[in-house]
Scaffold this active site. Structure first.
Site, PDB file in Angstrom:
ATOM      1  N   ASP A   1       0.825  -1.204   0.000  1.00 33.81           N
ATOM      2  CA  ASP A   1       0.000   0.000   0.000  1.00 33.81           C
ATOM      3  C   ASP A   1       0.865   1.263   0.000  1.00 33.81           C
ATOM      4  OD1 ASP A   1      -2.538   1.477   0.492  1.00 33.81           O
ATOM      5  OD2 ASP A   1      -1.651   1.844   2.469  1.00 33.81           O
TER       6      ASP A   1
ATOM      7  N   GLU B   1       1.156  -0.382  -5.066  1.00 30.15           N
ATOM      8  CA  GLU B   1       0.018   0.539  -5.131  1.00 30.15           C
ATOM      9  C   GLU B   1       0.587   1.930  -5.405  1.00 30.15           C
ATOM     10  OE1 GLU B   1      -2.418   3.551  -4.147  1.00 30.15           O
ATOM     11  OE2 GLU B   1      -1.697   2.818  -2.213  1.00 30.15           O
TER      12      GLU B   1
ATOM     13  N   ASP C   1     -10.969   2.047  -1.697  1.00 29.52           N
ATOM     14  CA  ASP C   1     -11.057   3.464  -1.341  1.00 29.52           C
ATOM     15  C   ASP C   1     -11.920   4.260  -2.320  1.00 29.52           C
ATOM     16  OD1 ASP C   1      -9.538   3.452   0.998  1.00 29.52           O
ATOM     17  OD2 ASP C   1      -7.656   3.720  -0.071  1.00 29.52           O
TER      18      ASP C   1
END
Length: 488
Positions: free
Chosen positions: A284, A331, A386
């Protein structure tokens, strides 16, 4: 070979016990994935949740979430009786998790299971504890202390040595160790089942850890803390077209200079561990390794922060030197500089392409996120956890953005445009295409998993019982075959 998968967290699986788990609900979803011609199941972090129920704010970067321990499997093991959990009112709507009730009612049930476990300890339990002692001992002591202090942050605890904690809270420490054994026994069985069906599990590594975590409590030297062990600055994102105040995450920042002197051992061990837990690891906020946004501790918004230099490629070279190449997805979203692009290239990891960003006039990625421009070496998404669902985005995004999407996809109605968004990434060159389960089910904003910078309703969505039907699997399988992504 081009392949595809579905993004859905364990918590979102349908279940009569308040939240999805690693038993029958997970196996049925794996069967659906296989029937639908999919090759991957992407999950959010499976670690214990803390503030705001977010899997990105955890008490531990290593531990598993006890909520996901399947109660029916515990009954099959002789550790529970059905009446002890089957008649409990979990007070959750069919499509929402009630985390407050889970906290109140789940742990007393798990304690009964742990008590029975300790009367018939299996032969591999001591080995599990020994093999994982580099994190398990600290975690169990941390949770025992947290329980003893009514859930308060470690910054409010009395100061005790590890030996004193072991003596004072021995029974509670045993409980938390048993939960981790039960979690990872079920997890390994689930992963083995998935792999037998040809499904690989993609897991998530949050770049940051929670301030109220065993990671900071046990290793404060790894973080930028002052003499009172408060953060000097905290993590977040600067103001942009989505948020005038930016995003204030509040996580403590790493002391990268200290970590470099130790050859990034903390990170090497963390990545090595998670690469053994999952088949593929998604890291992430990858851009944070190039440069990270630092906000003065105590600020109420992300305004006033500054960019600081991260470790760059040195960290990932240390990882590869010490544990070899790993299957990792980066990411690489957000504000990307040339140095971030170079870091991704140097790492060799596939980055991410999010179709919703291609149509966003505020802070989107523009043409780089249009499917015809995807490189083969990337992972394509319509949206992530998200983002809003495809249908939700079409109903809530600025009118000019929606108009652009309709024109690009040659559709006029919301439902048809949402389906075309899925087809666009499936038909792209991307070696892997991942869609949210909510988009497979054609759901709107009511099923959104997370809205960044908000608390209260996030991480709660669950699929209804019977959502993943044989008919839907057959339809998906046909589409996978048509676009050359069928997993055989």
């Amino acid at each position: 070979m081009r392949s595809s998968g579905i993004l859905m967290h364990l918590s979102s699986l349908p279940s009569p016990y308040g939240i999805g788990s690693m038993g029958k609900p997970a196996r049925e979803f794996i069967d659906f994935l296989k029937a639908a011609g999919q090759g991957y199941w992407q999950l959010l972090p499976i670690c214990p949740t803390s503030y705001g129920d977010s899997p990105y704010q955890s008490f531990s970067t290593y531990a598993g979430n006890p909520y996901f321990i399947d109660l029916e499997l515990l009954e099959a093991d002789g550790l529970l009786e059905w009446q002890e959990y089957g008649e409990v009112d979990w007070e959750s709507a069919p499509e929402k998790v009630n985390y407050g009730v889970l906290y109140e009612k789940r742990y007393p049930i798990l304690r009964k299971a742990a008590e029975r476990f300790l009367t018939r300890i299996p032969s591999d339990y001591p080995e599990f504890c020994a093999n994982n002692d580099y994190w398990l001992g600290d975690y169990a002591r941390f949770m025992a202390m947290k329980h003893a202090h009514g859930g308060a942050s470690w910054q409010e605890w009395e100061t005790l040595s590890a030996e004193e904690i072991e003596l004072r809270y021995a029974e509670e420490i045993r409980f938390w160790k048993v939960l981790q054994y039960l979690f990872f026994r079920q997890w390994e069985e689930l992963r083995a089942y998935a792999n037998e069906q040809g499904i690989r599990l993609i897991g998530d590594l949050p770049i940051y850890v929670s301030l109220d975590s065993v990671d900071v409590w046990a290793h404060p030297e790894m973080f930028q803390l002052d003499e009172n062990r408060n953060p000097k600055e905290v993590a977040g994102c600067p103001p942009d077209g989505f948020s005038a105040d930016g995003q204030l995450w509040g996580n403590p920042l790493f002391d990268w200079e200290y970590m470099e002197k130790n050859d990034y051992d903390w990170w090497v061990r963390r990545i090595q561990y998670l690469c053994k837990v999952y088949d593929i690891l998604r890291i992430d906020h990858f851009r944070g390794f190039d440069s990270y946004y630092a906000i003065p501790y105590g600020n109420t918004t992300a305004r006033g922060g500054r960019w600081k230099q991260g470790p760059g490629i040195a960290l990932f070279r240390a990882v590869e030197d010490q544990i070899g190449p790993q299957r990792i997805i980066a990411e690489d979203l957000g504000y990307l500089t040339e140095s971030v692009h170079q870091l991704l290239k140097d790492s060799g990891f596939p980055g991410m392409k999010v179709l919703e960003f291609a149509f966003d006039s505020r802070d989107g990625g523009g043409s780089a996120y249009l499917p015809e421009n995807y490189p083969e070496h990337c992972v394509a998404y319509v949206g992530t956890h998200d983002n809003d669902t495809a249908l939700g985005w079409l109903k809530t995004a600025p009118a000019e953005d929606v108009a652009y999407a309709r024109e690009y996809l040659h559709e006029t109605e919301d439902e048809a445009t949402a389906r075309a968004m899925l087809a666009a990434i499936w038909n792209s060159r991307a070696e892997l295409a991942i869609v949210q389960a909510q988009d497979i089910l054609g759901l709107g904003s009511e099923a959104r998993m997370n809205t960044p910078s908000t608390v209260g309703e996030n991480w709660r969505w669950r699929a209804k019982e019977g959502s993943f039907t044989p008919e839907l699997a057959a339809e998906l399988r046909e589409k996978m075959e048509a676009c050359g992504r069928l997993e055989k």
